[in-house]
Design a protein around this motif. Structure first.
Motif, PDB file in Angstrom:
ATOM      1  N   LEU A   1       0.726  -1.173   0.008  1.00 15.52           N
ATOM      2  CA  LEU A   1       0.038  -0.312   0.107  1.00 15.52           C
ATOM      3  C   LEU A   1       1.043   1.271  -0.065  1.00 15.52           C
ATOM      4  CD1 LEU A   1      -2.994   0.444   0.055  1.00 15.52           C
ATOM      5  CD2 LEU A   1      -2.776   0.674   2.346  1.00 15.52           C
ATOM      6  N   SER A   2       0.682   2.069  -1.067  1.00 22.38           N
ATOM      7  CA  SER A   2       1.504   3.374  -1.043  1.00 22.38           C
ATOM      8  C   SER A   2       0.715   4.613  -0.473  1.00 22.38           C
ATOM      9  CB  SER A   2       1.832   3.551  -2.594  1.00 22.38           C
ATOM     10  OG  SER A   2       2.484   4.766  -2.575  1.00 22.38           O
ATOM     11  N   SER A   3       1.587   5.062   0.354  1.00 25.11           N
ATOM     12  CA  SER A   3       0.899   6.427   0.996  1.00 25.11           C
ATOM     13  C   SER A   3       0.974   7.353   0.071  1.00 25.11           C
ATOM     14  CB  SER A   3       1.341   6.780   2.426  1.00 25.11           C
ATOM     15  OG  SER A   3       2.807   7.000   2.237  1.00 25.11           O
ATOM     16  N   SER A   4       2.006   7.543  -0.673  1.00 27.54           N
ATOM     17  CA  SER A   4       1.996   8.469  -1.843  1.00 27.54           C
ATOM     18  C   SER A   4       1.083   8.737  -2.927  1.00 27.54           C
ATOM     19  CB  SER A   4       3.639   8.584  -2.278  1.00 27.54           C
ATOM     20  OG  SER A   4       3.731   7.616  -2.717  1.00 27.54           O
ATOM     21  N   LYS A   5       0.918   7.540  -3.407  1.00 29.72           N
ATOM     22  CA  LYS A   5      -0.233   7.298  -4.417  1.00 29.72           C
ATOM     23  C   LYS A   5      -1.541   7.393  -3.828  1.00 29.72           C
ATOM     24  CE  LYS A   5       0.127   3.851  -7.633  1.00 29.72           C
ATOM     25  NZ  LYS A   5       0.414   2.778  -8.141  1.00 29.72           N
ATOM     26  N   MET A   6      -1.945   7.315  -2.773  1.00 30.68           N
ATOM     27  CA  MET A   6      -3.207   7.441  -2.090  1.00 30.68           C
ATOM     28  C   MET A   6      -3.292   8.922  -2.035  1.00 30.68           C
ATOM     29  SD  MET A   6      -3.218   4.471   0.894  1.00 30.68           S
ATOM     30  CE  MET A   6      -5.195   4.737   1.445  1.00 30.68           C
ATOM     31  N   LYS A   7      -2.240   9.546  -1.280  1.00 26.44           N
ATOM     32  CA  LYS A   7      -2.284  11.222  -1.371  1.00 26.44           C
ATOM     33  C   LYS A   7      -2.518  11.883  -2.752  1.00 26.44           C
ATOM     34  CE  LYS A   7       1.389  11.251   1.468  1.00 26.44           C
ATOM     35  NZ  LYS A   7       2.366  11.530   2.405  1.00 26.44           N
ATOM     36  N   GLN A   8      -1.775  11.201  -3.660  1.00 28.68           N
ATOM     37  CA  GLN A   8      -1.949  12.016  -5.091  1.00 28.68           C
ATOM     38  C   GLN A   8      -3.381  11.848  -5.555  1.00 28.68           C
ATOM     39  OE1 GLN A   8       0.159  13.963  -6.414  1.00 28.68           O
ATOM     40  NE2 GLN A   8       1.911  13.682  -5.254  1.00 28.68           N
ATOM     41  N   THR A   9      -3.827  10.391  -5.400  1.00 28.88           N
ATOM     42  CA  THR A   9      -5.211  10.243  -5.737  1.00 28.88           C
ATOM     43  C   THR A   9      -6.382  11.073  -5.290  1.00 28.88           C
ATOM     44  OG1 THR A   9      -4.533   7.865  -6.225  1.00 28.88           O
ATOM     45  CG2 THR A   9      -6.788   8.393  -6.148  1.00 28.88           C
ATOM     46  N   LEU A  10      -6.081  11.207  -3.777  1.00 29.99           N
ATOM     47  CA  LEU A  10      -6.928  11.994  -3.176  1.00 29.99           C
ATOM     48  C   LEU A  10      -7.036  13.365  -3.531  1.00 29.99           C
ATOM     49  CD1 LEU A  10      -6.640  10.497   0.565  1.00 29.99           C
ATOM     50  CD2 LEU A  10      -8.551  10.287  -0.753  1.00 29.99           C
ATOM     51  N   MET A  11      -6.023  13.810  -3.776  1.00 27.24           N
ATOM     52  CA  MET A  11      -5.914  15.380  -4.158  1.00 27.24           C
ATOM     53  C   MET A  11      -6.576  15.419  -5.476  1.00 27.24           C
ATOM     54  SD  MET A  11      -2.387  17.248  -3.093  1.00 27.24           S
ATOM     55  CE  MET A  11      -1.247  16.307  -4.063  1.00 27.24           C
ATOM     56  N   SER A  12      -6.480  14.522  -6.579  1.00 26.11           N
ATOM     57  CA  SER A  12      -6.909  14.342  -7.694  1.00 26.11           C
ATOM     58  C   SER A  12      -8.663  14.556  -7.648  1.00 26.11           C
ATOM     59  CB  SER A  12      -6.289  13.442  -8.579  1.00 26.11           C
ATOM     60  OG  SER A  12      -7.305  13.161  -9.862  1.00 26.11           O
ATOM     61  N   LEU A  13      -8.861  13.878  -6.657  1.00 27.38           N
ATOM     62  CA  LEU A  13     -10.433  13.479  -6.232  1.00 27.38           C
ATOM     63  C   LEU A  13     -11.155  14.915  -5.918  1.00 27.38           C
ATOM     64  CD1 LEU A  13     -10.677   9.935  -4.937  1.00 27.38           C
ATOM     65  CD2 LEU A  13     -11.310  10.781  -7.269  1.00 27.38           C
ATOM     66  N   ASN A  14     -10.177  15.515  -5.343  1.00 30.51           N
ATOM     67  CA  ASN A  14     -10.630  16.751  -4.410  1.00 30.51           C
ATOM     68  C   ASN A  14     -10.608  18.073  -5.272  1.00 30.51           C
ATOM     69  OD1 ASN A  14     -10.041  19.138  -2.203  1.00 30.51           O
ATOM     70  ND2 ASN A  14     -11.624  17.895  -1.861  1.00 30.51           N
ATOM     71  N   LYS A  15      -9.798  18.073  -6.351  1.00 31.34           N
ATOM     72  CA  LYS A  15      -9.581  19.106  -7.055  1.00 31.34           C
ATOM     73  C   LYS A  15     -10.758  20.127  -7.507  1.00 31.34           C
ATOM     74  CE  LYS A  15      -9.502  16.960 -11.725  1.00 31.34           C
ATOM     75  NZ  LYS A  15      -8.769  16.731 -12.932  1.00 31.34           N
ATOM     76  N   ASN A  16     -11.929  19.599  -7.637  1.00 32.05           N
ATOM     77  CA  ASN A  16     -13.071  20.619  -7.733  1.00 32.05           C
ATOM     78  C   ASN A  16     -13.861  20.985  -6.658  1.00 32.05           C
ATOM     79  OD1 ASN A  16     -12.613  20.591 -10.803  1.00 32.05           O
ATOM     80  ND2 ASN A  16     -13.470  18.558 -10.783  1.00 32.05           N
ATOM     81  N   ASN A  17     -13.464  20.878  -5.458  1.00 26.91           N
ATOM     82  CA  ASN A  17     -14.003  21.127  -4.211  1.00 26.91           C
ATOM     83  C   ASN A  17     -13.713  22.595  -4.102  1.00 26.91           C
ATOM     84  OD1 ASN A  17     -15.228  21.480  -1.746  1.00 26.91           O
ATOM     85  ND2 ASN A  17     -14.470  19.378  -0.925  1.00 26.91           N
ATOM     86  N   VAL A  18     -14.661  23.413  -4.386  1.00 26.99           N
ATOM     87  CA  VAL A  18     -14.572  24.954  -4.173  1.00 26.99           C
ATOM     88  C   VAL A  18     -14.653  25.266  -2.588  1.00 26.99           C
ATOM     89  CG1 VAL A  18     -15.290  25.497  -6.429  1.00 26.99           C
ATOM     90  CG2 VAL A  18     -16.785  25.472  -4.476  1.00 26.99           C
ATOM     91  N   VAL A  19     -15.348  24.482  -1.859  1.00 27.58           N
ATOM     92  CA  VAL A  19     -15.467  24.628  -0.586  1.00 27.58           C
ATOM     93  C   VAL A  19     -14.043  24.621   0.239  1.00 27.58           C
ATOM     94  CG1 VAL A  19     -16.755  24.231   1.514  1.00 27.58           C
ATOM     95  CG2 VAL A  19     -17.916  24.159  -0.499  1.00 27.58           C
ATOM     96  N   CYS A  20     -13.392  23.581   0.076  1.00 26.73           N
ATOM     97  CA  CYS A  20     -12.225  23.388   0.904  1.00 26.73           C
ATOM     98  C   CYS A  20     -11.216  22.492  -0.145  1.00 26.73           C
ATOM     99  CB  CYS A  20     -12.521  22.613   1.885  1.00 26.73           C
ATOM    100  SG  CYS A  20     -11.024  22.324   3.089  1.00 26.73           S
ATOM    101  N   THR A  21     -10.314  23.257  -0.931  1.00 26.80           N
ATOM    102  CA  THR A  21      -9.691  22.530  -2.043  1.00 26.80           C
ATOM    103  C   THR A  21      -8.427  22.115  -1.185  1.00 26.80           C
ATOM    104  OG1 THR A  21     -10.465  24.164  -3.434  1.00 26.80           O
ATOM    105  CG2 THR A  21      -8.448  23.114  -3.939  1.00 26.80           C
ATOM    106  N   LEU A  22      -8.415  20.971  -1.062  1.00 26.38           N
ATOM    107  CA  LEU A  22      -7.147  20.494  -0.839  1.00 26.38           C
ATOM    108  C   LEU A  22      -5.998  19.957  -1.830  1.00 26.38           C
ATOM    109  CD1 LEU A  22      -9.113  17.668   1.561  1.00 26.38           C
ATOM    110  CD2 LEU A  22      -7.839  19.641   2.314  1.00 26.38           C
ATOM    111  N   ASN A  23      -5.034  20.852  -1.790  1.00 27.80           N
ATOM    112  CA  ASN A  23      -4.157  20.708  -2.980  1.00 27.80           C
ATOM    113  C   ASN A  23      -2.565  20.860  -2.367  1.00 27.80           C
ATOM    114  OD1 ASN A  23      -3.819  23.340  -1.929  1.00 27.80           O
ATOM    115  ND2 ASN A  23      -5.048  24.112  -3.999  1.00 27.80           N
ATOM    116  N   THR A  24      -2.287  20.433  -1.216  1.00 34.56           N
ATOM    117  CA  THR A  24      -0.963  20.575  -0.658  1.00 34.56           C
ATOM    118  C   THR A  24      -0.743  19.319   0.187  1.00 34.56           C
ATOM    119  OG1 THR A  24      -1.079  23.013  -0.620  1.00 34.56           O
ATOM    120  CG2 THR A  24       0.810  21.879   0.572  1.00 34.56           C
ATOM    121  N   ILE A  25       0.308  18.509   0.122  1.00 38.71           N
ATOM    122  CA  ILE A  25       0.935  17.603   0.639  1.00 38.71           C
ATOM    123  C   ILE A  25       1.403  17.906   1.910  1.00 38.71           C
ATOM    124  CG2 ILE A  25       2.376  15.387   0.804  1.00 38.71           C
ATOM    125  CD1 ILE A  25       1.658  14.854  -1.930  1.00 38.71           C
TER     126      ILE A  25
END
Length: 410
Positions: A66-90
């Motif tokens: 299980l890769s923590s870095s791949k998980m974080k990158q995937t989660l950021m990609s899923l969240n890119k259109n969230n205008v309320v709370c944009t999570l874009n930084t590791i």
């Protein structure tokens, strides 16, 4: 509190962790590997089939981990259109907003006490209490999912008897009571015969009453909602009047809402006030949130909650809406119209509302109020304003508004 952030953790229930490898026919199973890791860390090796191997895992040699870095990158990609709370930084193990106000991460549960956790049993601590610790040990790590509200409150009350950290514990206790009150479902309350129905209502009320001490406004709003839902509209009106007295001209208290940072430095000077808990309860307020199937939802809002599943409303705007529908039920026509105008005026001031998404929630509520007064034109205008403000989900929002409109027009 000043300098604090919001931490969010989401539990992945479809991944299963074991400490030692065993022959199993299950899926989504990872085994802990700690021989080549630092203390407190582990690698999670896939030892079964897993649907998301390519997305979440990294191949090392012939094995997948299980890769923590791949998980974080995937989660950021899923969240890119969230205008309320944009999570874009590791940010360490989390993904965060650029200004570090919100941290988000995922958690995975091991369903047995691993070797590294054995020391927890004998560690000296103030919390949890011995009674709660015994429940945890006897039931395993999944036991906090089966604790009854009574068990939680008994353990919290034990903590409140101690002087240490009284503010934090008092705040947690009152917020817990408020949240328990909102978790009683409509089906649970109404499925029984009359005698048992009233008994269940009596079970809810103490939690809601204790919850009024969670903050300056939203806890009182839930109490007013309770009385509205049991058709005691005059009691609901008295509570909303009390809440609105906090913001009346000449009597306005120093209130802080949602993303505003709450600090003692900004509060009025109180010569003898040293209780931080009392200061917070009198001056801070959180949004009122509503979850699908909760008993503590006015009928007039159930269409919206049913469609969205979960909504939040700025507390003062919700107080004004609650006052409006209570007056409507009481057939006080002129006061009802005055209350609707008060709600319109308050929304336009932008005070205690928050960001544009929360203002869209206000206009949705105002639109519902206009439908109730059969002013379909104004209701449509309100919902178009809400649509313009919540532009990131226009299609979904338009469908939701159309759903509400059809419900009220029929």
């Amino acid at each position: 509190m000043k300098g604090s952030d919001t931490d969010i953790i989401t539990l992945l229930n479809d991944i299963h962790i074991i400490e030692e490898y065993t022959n199993t026919n299950g899926s989504n199973i990872f085994v802990m590997r700690t021989c080549d890791t630092r203390p407190g860390f582990t690698q999670l090796e896939l030892c079964s089939s897993y649907e998301y191997t390519d997305v979440w895992c990294k191949k090392i040699g012939q094995q997948f981990f299980l890769s923590s870095s791949k998980m974080k990158q995937t989660l950021m990609s899923l969240n890119k259109n969230n205008v309320v709370c944009t999570l874009n930084t590791i940010h360490g193990p989390c993904i965060s907003t650029r200004n570090k106000t919100h941290d988000f991460t995922v958690g995975i549960k091991c369903r047995s006490f691993i070797q590294q956790a054995q020391e927890w049993v004998s560690r000296n601590r103030r919390w949890p209490t011995e009674a709660l610790k015994k429940i945890i040990i006897d039931s395993g790590p999944t036991c906090t999912n089966i604790l009854t509200p009574k068990q939680v409150l008994v353990n919290t009350l034990e903590l409140l008897k101690r002087k240490h950290d009284r503010f934090i514990l008092s705040f947690i206790f009152n917020t817990l009571c408020r949240n328990i009150g909102t978790r009683f479902t409509y089906q649970y309350v109404t499925q029984c015969e009359n005698k048992l129905h009233y008994q269940i209502l009596k079970e809810i009320l103490p939690f809601v009453i204790m919850g009024v001490r969670s903050d300056a406004v939203s806890g009182w709003n839930y109490l007013a909602t309770y009385y509205y839902c049991v058709r005691k509209y005059s009691v609901s009106l008295k509570i909303t009047d009390y809440v609105l007295s906090k913001i009346k001209k000449g009597k306005q208290e120093k209130l802080y809402y949602s993303e505003d940072k709450f600090t003692i430095d900004y509060l009025p000077r109180r010569c003898n006030e040293t209780d931080l808990s009392a200061i917070y309860i009198d001056n801070a307020m959180e949004p009122n949130d509503f979850k699908r199937n909760s008993f503590l939802i006015p009928d007039e809002m159930k269409h919206e909650v049913k469609y969205k599943g979960y909504i939040q409303k700025p507390p003062i705007v919700y107080t004004l809406f609650l006052r409006f529908i209570s007056l409507l039920k009481s057939k006080k026509t002129q006061k009802c119209l005055d209350s609707l105008n008060d709600m319109k005026s308050f929304i336009e001031t932008n005070k205690y509302i928050g960001n544009h998404v929360m203002k869209a929630e206000c206009y949705t509520l105002l639109g519902i109020a206009c439908y109730l007064k059969c002013d379909l034109t104004e209701a449509g205008n309100c919902h178009m304003k809400a649509l313009a403000l919540d532009g990131s989900n226009q299609f979904k929002y338009l469908k939701m508004i159309d759903y509400i409109r059809k419900e009220y027009e029929t």
